[in-house]
Design an enzyme around this catalytic site. Structure first.
Site, PDB file in Angstrom:
ATOM      1  N   HIS A 174       0.771  -1.193  -0.024  1.00 39.38           N
ATOM      2  CA  HIS A 174      -0.025  -0.010  -0.044  1.00 39.38           C
ATOM      3  C   HIS A 174       0.816   1.167   0.023  1.00 39.38           C
ATOM      4  CE1 HIS A 174      -3.489  -2.524   1.231  1.00 39.38           C
ATOM      5  NE2 HIS A 174      -2.540  -3.135   1.882  1.00 39.38           N
ATOM      6  N   SER A 295      17.138  19.727 -16.145  1.00 32.36           N
ATOM      7  CA  SER A 295      16.042  20.632 -16.053  1.00 32.36           C
ATOM      8  C   SER A 295      16.544  21.862 -16.998  1.00 32.36           C
ATOM      9  CB  SER A 295      15.278  20.998 -15.023  1.00 32.36           C
ATOM     10  OG  SER A 295      14.615  22.402 -15.233  1.00 32.36           O
ATOM     11  N   GLU A 308      10.929   7.115 -16.680  1.00 28.89           N
ATOM     12  CA  GLU A 308       9.371   7.772 -17.064  1.00 28.89           C
ATOM     13  C   GLU A 308       9.163   7.475 -18.332  1.00 28.89           C
ATOM     14  OE1 GLU A 308       9.250  11.767 -14.387  1.00 28.89           O
ATOM     15  OE2 GLU A 308      11.193  11.679 -15.624  1.00 28.89           O
TER      16      GLU A 308
END
Ligand code: ARG
Length: 490
Positions: A174, A295, A308
């Site tokens: 969980h 970035s 990703e």
């Protein structure tokens, strides 16, 4: 070879009466240029060039054995096919704007090279059985290459498991801390998911490795070819038993895309873990600079883009599968042109995975682990299960022990203490079975070592599991026979 994502490199131009089409005779005029561009599949299926040559070679030999071609014609055609193959391999094959698909291009070029006999090569054959023969030949190789790429990632995971055998990390259910585990345990969990993917590719192989050729359009060829000999010639296990089914069956494509989609799901789950664990909040894994990106705005950023992309591309793979199933759903008539849409998604899935897998493998090989950070993350209440087990060992029934430990946790919380800091009197007030040695329970290393059951996270159990993993890697599910490998699936 060609990537179907690229803009067209072929200047499609409709054929006129003096051009070579495979079907022009009954037509009074040439096709509309826009329809022609829509209908042409060369951009995608040129990738089957070498496989179509291989299939055609076998067909020529079969026609020779059936007495349809003379020995001289067979020799001339085989020689011509060698030339065509060389041109494809060297990249000197000149596609013409009027080449509708790879089959048209091949036959057109064969005619230029050997003349007359080339007009007989399509005797008793249809593009319906031709195309799916070439496609199956392609897929045999694709399965072998994909298996290799999966195996490489499995090796990286196993290598990590070997390296990280003394790294204790929180194990989550969980997404809440559940029990401490060794990092190796987590790596191996992903290893076995990939093992099943590799097994699935192997299971699929015999269903790919069946011969459509001889089915002709749908009813079977009228030429007396021996389809079993033809199958042997191409390294197929056997002919497909029904000509209608042989030209219409794309189950193997759907299965391939399913295996690709499920593999994508597995990669995505692994990737999600890496994305989380490399974040500052978890922070016990760090990607090598070579496999992270920054970035454009925030100089401090180090992003796990490769993972990703794996997560994102798993969505694409699922879409490719559902797209093909929707294409196949209501096809009524053995071959329908809809089936031309089978190759682009397959090539896309293959390209995507063969680009992704090696990057993920090396990103895992090079990442850094921070064991101290992982230890710092461990919730002190994480060994509550072990505390209950302690009571069980003193003869307390588990359900009761669970309740008592729950109370201990609440008491600790009320006192603003961590569970291991609760004084012995408090423990003993809850149950007399608690003794001095209770504090030994709160050692994550000991907790991990107690899980020595087969499949457990204890180092000794993991060593057994790693041996099983090494064994599993030794078995290749698909070993392309020398009769295959005509081309190279790329
Ligand atoms: N380009 C076609 C395909 O990929 C080849 C088969 C064409 N067959 C036909 N009956 N028009 O499916």
């Amino acid at each position: 070879m060609t990537n179907n994502q690229r803009p067209s490199t072929i200047d499609h131009r409709p054929p006129t009466t003096d051009h070579h089409t495979l079907w022009g005779g009954r037509f009074g005029k040439g096709p509309d240029p826009r329809f022609w561009a829509l209908n042409a599949s060369l951009e995608v299926d040129r990738r089957l060039a070498l496989h179509d040559v291989a299939g055609t070679r076998a067909w020529v030999r079969a026609l020779g054995r059936a007495g349809v071609l003379t020995r001289e014609e067979v020799a001339a055609l085989l020689q011509g096919l060698d030339r065509v193959e060389a041109e494809f391999r060297e990249g000197t094959f000149a596609f013409q704007p009027t080449d509708e698909d790879i089959h048209t291009a091949l036959e057109r070029r064969l005619k230029e090279l050997v003349g007359e006999p080339a007009l007989k090569v399509h005797t008793g054959r249809s593009r319906n059985d031709q195309v799916v023969t070439a496609f199956r030949l392609w897929m045999r190789e694709a399965l072998a290459h994909l298996e290799e790429a999966i195996r490489d990632l499995q090796e990286a995971l196993l290598h990590r498991a070997e390296q990280d055998l003394d790294v204790i990390v929180p194990g989550y259910t969980h997404l809440q801390q559940a029990q401490p585990i060794l990092l190796s345990h987590w790596w191996l969990a992903h290893f076995w998911a990939l093992q099943r993917d590799r097994e699935r590719l192997g299971d699929l192989f015999p269903r790919v490795n069946r011969l459509p050729l001889g089915a002709a359009a749908l009813a079977g060829t009228t030429v007396a070819v021996d389809r079993r000999a033809l199958a042997r010639d191409l390294g197929f296990d056997a002919p497909l038993p029904n000509a209608w089914d042989a030209v219409s069956d794309r189950d193997f494509v759907a299965e391939f895309l399913f295996v690709a989609a499920l593999l994508g799901v597995h990669l995505s789950r692994l990737a999600e873990g890496i994305v989380l664990f490399t974040s500052r909040e978890f922070g016990f894994l760090e990607l090598d600079d070579a496999f992270a990106s920054g970035s454009s705005l925030m100089p401090q950023k180090k992003n796990p883009d490769a993972f990703e992309l794996a997560r994102g591309q798993s969505g694409v793979l699922i879409g490719l599968l559902t797209g093909l199933l929707a294409t196949l759903k209501a096809l009524p008539s053995a071959y329908d042109k809809d089936l031309q849409e089978d190759k682009a998604p397959t090539f896309r899935a293959y390209d995507l995975l063969t680009a992704l897998l090696p990057v993920l493998a090396d990103a895992l090989r090079t990442l850094k682990v921070r064991p101290q950070r992982a230890l710092d993350l461990l919730d002190p209440g994480l060994l509550a299960t072990d505390l209950a087990d302690y009571l069980v060992a003193q003869g307390v029934p588990f359900r009761e022990a669970h309740e008592i430990v729950g109370k201990a946790l609440r008491l600790a919380e009320e006192k603003g203490l961590a569970l291991p800091d609760l004084p012995l009197e408090d423990f003993q007030r809850l149950h007399p079975a608690f003794g001095e040695d209770v504090y030994r329970v709160f050692d994550p290393k000991a907790a991990v070592a107690r899980r020595r059951v087969e499949g457990g996270t204890a180092p000794q159990a993991l060593r057994v599991q790693m041996e099983q993993a090494r064994q599993a890697l030794q078995t290749a599910r698909i070993s392309p026979s020398p009769t295959q490998a005509q081309g190279g699936a790329s």
